[in-house]
Design a protein around this motif. Structure first.
Motif, PDB file in Angstrom:
ATOM      1  N   ASP A  81       5.766   9.408  13.586  1.00 20.92           N
ATOM      2  CA  ASP A  81       5.966   7.960  13.467  1.00 20.92           C
ATOM      3  C   ASP A  81       5.941   7.358  14.860  1.00 20.92           C
ATOM      4  O   ASP A  81       6.727   7.745  15.732  1.00 20.92           O
ATOM      5  CB  ASP A  81       7.297   7.664  12.773  1.00 20.92           C
ATOM      6  N   HIS A  83       6.552   4.222  15.850  1.00 18.14           N
ATOM      7  CA  HIS A  83       7.410   3.059  16.125  1.00 18.14           C
ATOM      8  C   HIS A  83       8.734   3.299  15.424  1.00 18.14           C
ATOM      9  O   HIS A  83       9.005   2.764  14.355  1.00 18.14           O
ATOM     10  CB  HIS A  83       6.748   1.772  15.614  1.00 18.14           C
ATOM     11  N   LYS A  84       9.592   4.100  16.062  1.00 19.93           N
ATOM     12  CA  LYS A  84      10.810   4.571  15.413  1.00 19.93           C
ATOM     13  C   LYS A  84      12.008   4.291  16.302  1.00 19.93           C
ATOM     14  O   LYS A  84      12.268   5.005  17.272  1.00 19.93           O
ATOM     15  CB  LYS A  84      10.662   6.074  15.152  1.00 19.93           C
ATOM     16  N   GLU A 226       1.389  -2.917  18.352  1.00 18.10           N
ATOM     17  CA  GLU A 226       2.369  -2.648  17.303  1.00 18.10           C
ATOM     18  C   GLU A 226       2.752  -3.950  16.604  1.00 18.10           C
ATOM     19  O   GLU A 226       2.975  -4.962  17.268  1.00 18.10           O
ATOM     20  CB  GLU A 226       3.604  -1.990  17.912  1.00 18.10           C
ATOM     21  N   HIS A 227       2.840  -3.886  15.304  1.00 13.05           N
ATOM     22  CA  HIS A 227       3.055  -5.002  14.383  1.00 13.05           C
ATOM     23  C   HIS A 227       1.701  -5.611  13.997  1.00 13.05           C
ATOM     24  O   HIS A 227       0.707  -5.462  14.701  1.00 13.05           O
ATOM     25  CB  HIS A 227       3.998  -6.062  14.954  1.00 13.05           C
ATOM     26  N   SER A 250      -1.049   0.005  15.139  1.00 15.03           N
ATOM     27  CA  SER A 250       0.180   0.397  14.445  1.00 15.03           C
ATOM     28  C   SER A 250       0.714  -0.838  13.736  1.00 15.03           C
ATOM     29  O   SER A 250       1.463  -1.633  14.319  1.00 15.03           O
ATOM     30  CB  SER A 250       1.205   0.951  15.443  1.00 15.03           C
ATOM     31  N   THR A 252       2.829  -1.492  11.405  1.00 15.06           N
ATOM     32  CA  THR A 252       4.228  -1.614  10.954  1.00 15.06           C
ATOM     33  C   THR A 252       4.324  -2.453   9.681  1.00 15.06           C
ATOM     34  O   THR A 252       4.939  -3.517   9.657  1.00 15.06           O
ATOM     35  CB  THR A 252       5.147  -2.196  12.051  1.00 15.06           C
ATOM     36  N   GLY A 324       4.347   3.283  11.549  1.00 13.05           N
ATOM     37  CA  GLY A 324       5.407   2.869  12.459  1.00 13.05           C
ATOM     38  C   GLY A 324       6.436   2.091  11.678  1.00 13.05           C
ATOM     39  O   GLY A 324       6.270   0.899  11.438  1.00 13.05           O
ATOM     40  N   ALA A 325       7.491   2.751  11.239  1.00 17.77           N
ATOM     41  CA  ALA A 325       8.394   2.163  10.243  1.00 17.77           C
ATOM     42  C   ALA A 325       9.599   1.466  10.848  1.00 17.77           C
ATOM     43  O   ALA A 325      10.458   0.978  10.119  1.00 17.77           O
ATOM     44  CB  ALA A 325       8.861   3.240   9.261  1.00 17.77           C
ATOM     45  N   HIS A 326       9.711   1.448  12.182  1.00 14.80           N
ATOM     46  CA  HIS A 326      10.713   0.612  12.847  1.00 14.80           C
ATOM     47  C   HIS A 326      12.125   1.140  12.699  1.00 14.80           C
ATOM     48  O   HIS A 326      13.066   0.557  13.245  1.00 14.80           O
ATOM     49  CB  HIS A 326      10.626  -0.823  12.319  1.00 14.80           C
ATOM     50  N   SER A 334       9.344   5.773   6.832  1.00 11.80           N
ATOM     51  CA  SER A 334       8.040   6.265   7.288  1.00 11.80           C
ATOM     52  C   SER A 334       7.127   6.565   6.109  1.00 11.80           C
ATOM     53  O   SER A 334       5.905   6.382   6.197  1.00 11.80           O
ATOM     54  CB  SER A 334       8.216   7.521   8.143  1.00 11.80           C
ATOM     55  N   GLU A 337       5.676   3.370   4.763  1.00 15.92           N
ATOM     56  CA  GLU A 337       4.545   2.974   5.603  1.00 15.92           C
ATOM     57  C   GLU A 337       3.277   3.716   5.184  1.00 15.92           C
ATOM     58  O   GLU A 337       2.200   3.134   5.028  1.00 15.92           O
ATOM     59  CB  GLU A 337       4.894   3.283   7.063  1.00 15.92           C
TER      60      GLU A 337
END
Length: 422
Positions: A81, A83-84, A226-227, A250, A252, A324-326, A334, A337
């Motif tokens: 992942d 974006h964690k 990201e996003h 990514s 997200t 990237g599930a934040h 994840s 996602e």
């Protein structure tokens, strides 16, 4: 006096990897090395790395290897992942047992990238995992983002030298990648990218913006955004440009986008909060308000299908997309996602966003992301086949990280040293 001193402390401790040999036998193996799938195969692992894998009966299993019969199961690489956020519970005090890192490992996320983490927390936590002090996901981080506004750094970079100093500071902590976060001018963003290139690290950037901003970030040499790109649909000329730039998108899908967040779709779809595994690893103060109090909407209100199609188009043009599930609901997010990507891709293509593409974005594809001889033994043993139903990715029997085999439900270590997680 206005003067400072520097004292360098050299400290090394052993990295925790399995010692000895183990063989997983009789499983379907989705290698993610191209489209190679071994319908019934064996994997031999020694000292934390894959020695060999092939059709059952065609390789010799060492006499000293622990044999684990996983017939009828499906093995895939450990999920990655990009974006964690996993250090939000730190609050200045680090626990010896991080529920965030543990929950992610239990759900098969063996590697993650923390963008914009608190330096003193995330790097310390990550080193603790590598040393075996903590049980959890292998974490890389950008450290504090090099932010153009109010935030950790508080203010834009003033010169190329200033940018290089900031990059060097993050690299000294152990950053594998740098996060350029909305520096206000393009030349300032370029200074960060050039500094990252000089230091031989990746550089990712904040998105949730329009397609023109994404194109400029790609043109300036950022590794990734990201996003989501908010323009929907993503037209073919944009997808082609990002694809030919070898860009990493990514999206997200769990958070952000041109409409309700994707995570809320899964909370309204089922009673996630009743899941025994989530309850086991997630504090109630986090799980209860986050997953039980949810709006009900028509599925057509959610934009994730359109965002996923944009990511699929970038891939089709030669680029990459990553999960990237934040860290919204640690572990299972994840998979949300991954499942949302599958709405616009084949199951195999969706799995690449959580394995090969993600490992390459971080810069660690030589060690993880596929099941091949010589790579780290990061893998999941699933009870069912995700190529038939992508939601099989949460039907996990065992998780293995660097050759250490865990029970997915409890994180009890099964091999090499049977130990209760508690």
């Amino acid at each position: 006096t206005g003067k400072t001193d520097t004292v360098e402390v050299q400290l090394e401790v052993p990295r925790r990897m399995a010692q000895g040999a183990i063989a997983l036998t009789g499983a379907r193996i989705i290698t993610m090395n191209g489209d190679r799938v071994i319908e019934r195969g064996d994997i031999v692992i020694r000292d934390g790395r894959i020695v060999d894998l092939a059709v059952s009966g065609s390789i010799t299993i060492p006499a000293d290897a622990e044999r684990v019969d996983v017939s009828g199961s499906t093995i895939i690489p450990g999920l990655v992942d990009t974006h964690k956020h996993t250090s939000r519970e730190a609050g200045g005090v680090l626990s010896q047992r991080s529920w965030e890192l543990a929950a992610n490992l239990a759900y098969g996320i063996t590697t993650g990238l923390e963008p914009s983490g608190w330096n003193e927390a995330i790097f310390t936590m990550a080193e603790g995992v590598e040393a075996g002090v903590r049980t959890g996901t292998r974490m890389f981080s950008t450290g504090s983002s090099i932010s153009g506004g109010a935030g950790t750094r508080r203010g834009p970079v003033d010169s190329p030298e200033d940018a290089q100093n900031e990059v060097n500071r993050m690299v000294s902590y152990g950053a594998k990648s740098i996060k350029q976060y909305w520096q206000p001018r393009r030349d300032q963003r370029q200074w960060v990218v050039e500094s990252a290139r000089e230091s031989e690290v990746m550089v990712t950037s904040e998105g949730d913006t329009d397609h023109l901003s994404a194109i400029s970030l790609a043109m300036d040499g950022h590794t990734a955004i990201e996003h989501p790109i908010l323009n929907l649909p993503l037209y073919s000329d944009v997808a082609r440009f990002l694809g030919q730039a070898n860009f990493f998108y990514s999206a997200t899908l769990v958070v952000g986008g041109a409409g309700p967040w994707g995570e809320e779709y899964f909370y309204q779809e089922s009673d996630i909060w009743k899941d025994e595994k989530l309850q086991h690893f997630t504090p109630w103060r986090w799980l209860e308000p986050h997953t039980r109090r949810r709006p009900l909407r028509p599925v057509s209100d959610y934009p994730f299908v359109l965002h996923a199609q944009g990511a699929a188009d970038v891939i089709a043009e030669g680029g990459h997309a990553t999960i990237g599930a934040h860290g919204q609901t640690q572990g299972i997010d994840s998979h949300f996602e991954l499942w949302m990507y599958e709405s616009a891709m084949s199951p195999m293509e969706a799995l690449r966003t959580a394995t090969t593409h993600a490992a390459e974005m971080i810069g660690v594809l030589d060690d993880i992301g596929t099941l091949e001889s010589g790579k780290l033994a990061d893998l999941l043993v699933l009870n069912s086949n995700p190529l038939e139903n992508i939601r099989a990715t949460t039907d996990i029997r065992f998780v293995m990280k660097a050759g250490i085999l865990y029970d997915s439900q409890t994180l009890d270590e099964i091999w090499p040293f049977p130990t209760s997680y508690g």
